[in-house]
Design an enzyme around this catalytic site. Structure first.
Site, PDB file in Angstrom:
ATOM      1  N   HIS A 118      79.289  18.221 -18.595  1.00 20.96           N
ATOM      2  CA  HIS A 118      78.029  18.941 -18.779  1.00 20.96           C
ATOM      3  C   HIS A 118      77.052  18.807 -17.597  1.00 20.96           C
ATOM      4  CE1 HIS A 118      75.956  20.795 -22.578  1.00 20.96           C
ATOM      5  NE2 HIS A 118      75.935  21.612 -21.552  1.00 20.96           N
ATOM      6  N   ASP A 146      75.114  20.750 -28.820  1.00 23.96           N
ATOM      7  CA  ASP A 146      75.602  19.466 -28.309  1.00 23.96           C
ATOM      8  C   ASP A 146      75.370  18.374 -29.348  1.00 23.96           C
ATOM      9  OD1 ASP A 146      76.079  17.217 -26.477  1.00 23.96           O
ATOM     10  OD2 ASP A 146      75.494  18.563 -24.856  1.00 23.96           O
ATOM     11  N   HIS A 148      74.691  15.478 -28.178  1.00 26.29           N
ATOM     12  CA  HIS A 148      73.765  14.646 -27.395  1.00 26.29           C
ATOM     13  C   HIS A 148      72.659  15.512 -26.789  1.00 26.29           C
ATOM     14  CE1 HIS A 148      77.965  13.170 -27.145  1.00 26.29           C
ATOM     15  NE2 HIS A 148      77.424  11.989 -27.435  1.00 26.29           N
ATOM     16  N   ASP A 150      71.324  15.054 -23.681  1.00 24.81           N
ATOM     17  CA  ASP A 150      71.559  15.227 -22.231  1.00 24.81           C
ATOM     18  C   ASP A 150      70.258  15.349 -21.444  1.00 24.81           C
ATOM     19  OD1 ASP A 150      74.196  15.204 -23.016  1.00 24.81           O
ATOM     20  OD2 ASP A 150      74.593  17.313 -22.553  1.00 24.81           O
ATOM     21  N   HIS A 163      76.161  13.476 -16.534  1.00 25.96           N
ATOM     22  CA  HIS A 163      76.316  14.478 -17.620  1.00 25.96           C
ATOM     23  C   HIS A 163      75.354  14.214 -18.785  1.00 25.96           C
ATOM     24  CE1 HIS A 163      79.470  12.584 -20.609  1.00 25.96           C
ATOM     25  NE2 HIS A 163      78.635  11.678 -20.165  1.00 25.96           N
ATOM     26  N   ASP A 253      78.483  22.544 -25.545  1.00 29.24           N
ATOM     27  CA  ASP A 253      79.293  21.344 -25.335  1.00 29.24           C
ATOM     28  C   ASP A 253      80.228  21.227 -26.538  1.00 29.24           C
ATOM     29  OD1 ASP A 253      80.233  18.646 -25.299  1.00 29.24           O
ATOM     30  OD2 ASP A 253      78.468  18.036 -24.153  1.00 29.24           O
ATOM     31  N   ASP A 255      81.627  18.917 -27.787  1.00 34.70           N
ATOM     32  CA  ASP A 255      81.421  17.739 -28.651  1.00 34.70           C
ATOM     33  C   ASP A 255      80.382  17.983 -29.746  1.00 34.70           C
ATOM     34  OD1 ASP A 255      78.814  17.008 -27.693  1.00 34.70           O
ATOM     35  OD2 ASP A 255      79.628  15.572 -26.261  1.00 34.70           O
ATOM     36  N   GLU A 298      83.051  20.128 -21.475  1.00 40.20           N
ATOM     37  CA  GLU A 298      83.504  18.860 -22.065  1.00 40.20           C
ATOM     38  C   GLU A 298      84.795  18.947 -22.879  1.00 40.20           C
ATOM     39  OE1 GLU A 298      82.294  15.946 -21.177  1.00 40.20           O
ATOM     40  OE2 GLU A 298      80.240  16.321 -20.455  1.00 40.20           O
TER      41      GLU A 298
HETATM   42 MN   LIG Z   1      76.499  17.694 -23.354  1.00 40.95          MN
END
Ligand SMILES: [Mn+2]
Length: 335
Positions: A118, A146, A148, A150, A163, A253, A255, A298
């Site tokens: 990312h 996402d 997260h 980030d 990232h 992302d 994830d 990712e």
């Molecule tokens: Mn990310």
């Protein structure tokens, strides 16, 4: 299939693709292999044959070797918890990515960037922001899907992996460090994005310092708690209402999806979106007619995920999920 007209693209069927084989914004090898895996899974054929796109792609998965310095020691930041890792490399590579996506977007094309980790969004978001603002007079909103946030600054980051920092640099919460002003120095001369033009979906693993940043800057965020409370339908109503009729850059992302659907990623977090919820987000963004760019990042085909996942299937399933997200954002519908 009837296609959705675009409010910001002169011909919404012209698709620019940038394939970014880059992994040094984090520590695990393999995420650089994602573009090849996505392409081999048939993504380009699906986009051209099933969704009628004309694809503009240079035929390469870029490795950016020519701009990666031979030596790139960790950068210690005054007051920082962990030194920034591969700082000059990520800075140089994202500068190239920014130019690549700028060229595609300035030509009026929808731009799809296949990552990579990312950190590459420092390049995609800056380049798209510049091109779209120049071409349409409207600044794009960024929808960041996402697990997260980030948005760690180099000072608060616990890992030093870039990232986890792209949005800090993009929103000007972090700037080129005085310890080496060359690192993201190029970004200082481009537009920074307004944190109010950022919306998160899917958050569930947010660092303490990041929570403070989100609160203090009034950044719009829909966590998994909100998805549980309202359902993805109502969440997307609220997201689209917030974004209004502005151009949209979707940075997805993988994830954000639960590891059940996307196990092959570097930092999986349980309790995520189902594949259908992810697809639904993409379908809603498409339906707005305002999508100007998408990143898919990712996907790491070298990671097999949880041990209960049959050997080899994790990567295949994650790549398939990634292809599905892209197709939904680009106009695939169930009926
Ligand atoms: Mn990310």
């Amino acid at each position: 299939m009837t296609s959705t007209p675009s409010n910001y693209l002169p011909d919404p069927k012209q698709l620019g693709i940038v394939a970014v084989g880059f992994s040094l914004g984090q520590g695990k090898i393999g995420v650089d292999a994602a573009p090849k895996a996505l392409i081999e899974a048939g993504l380009f054929t699906q986009l051209s044959d099933d969704l009628d796109f004309t694809i503009h792609h240079d035929g390469k998965v870029h490795d950016y070797c020519s701009v990666i310095p031979s030596s790139d020691p960790p950068l210690h930041i005054a007051g920082g918890k962990a030194p920034m890792l591969n700082p000059r490399t990520v800075s140089n590579v994202t500068r190239e990515i920014s130019k690549q996506v700028y060229t595609q977007a300035a030509a009026g094309r929808l731009v799809l960037t296949l990552g990579g980790d990312h950190s590459i969004a420092v390049g995609t978001v800056s380049g798209i922001h510049k091109a779209v603002t120049e071409r349409t007079g409207q600044e794009p909103y960024v929808i960041w899907v996402d697990a997260h946030a980030d948005i760690n600054t180099p000072i608060v980051s616990g890992s030093g992996n870039i990232h986890g920092m792209p949005l800090a640099f993009l929103t000007n919460l972090a700037s080129a460090p005085k310890e080496d002003p060359e690192v993201f120095g190029w970004l200082e001369n481009t537009h920074k994005i307004d944190p109010k033009k950022l919306v998160y979906i899917g958050l569930r693993d947010v660092d303490k310092a990041e929570k403070k940043i989100l609160r203090e800057h009034g950044i719009k965020a829909f966590s998994m708690h909100d998805v549980d409370r309202w359902g993805i339908g109502r969440v997307m109503d609220m997201v689209m209402e917030y974004v209004g009729n502005a151009p949209i850059h979707l940075s997805f992302d993988v994830d954000a999806l639960d590891p059940l659907w996307a196990p092959s990623t570097g930092t999986p977090v349980r309790g995520g979106l189902t594949l259908r919820e992810g697809d639904f987000i993409c379908e809603c963004v498409h339906a707005s007619g305002n999508l100007v760019a998408m990143d898919l990042v990712e996907v790491n085909p070298h990671i097999e995920g949880e041990p209960q996942i049959v050997q080899g299937l994790g990567a295949q399933e994650t790549v398939r999920a990634g292809c599905s997200l892209v197709r939904c954002a680009l106009g695939e519908s169930l009926l």
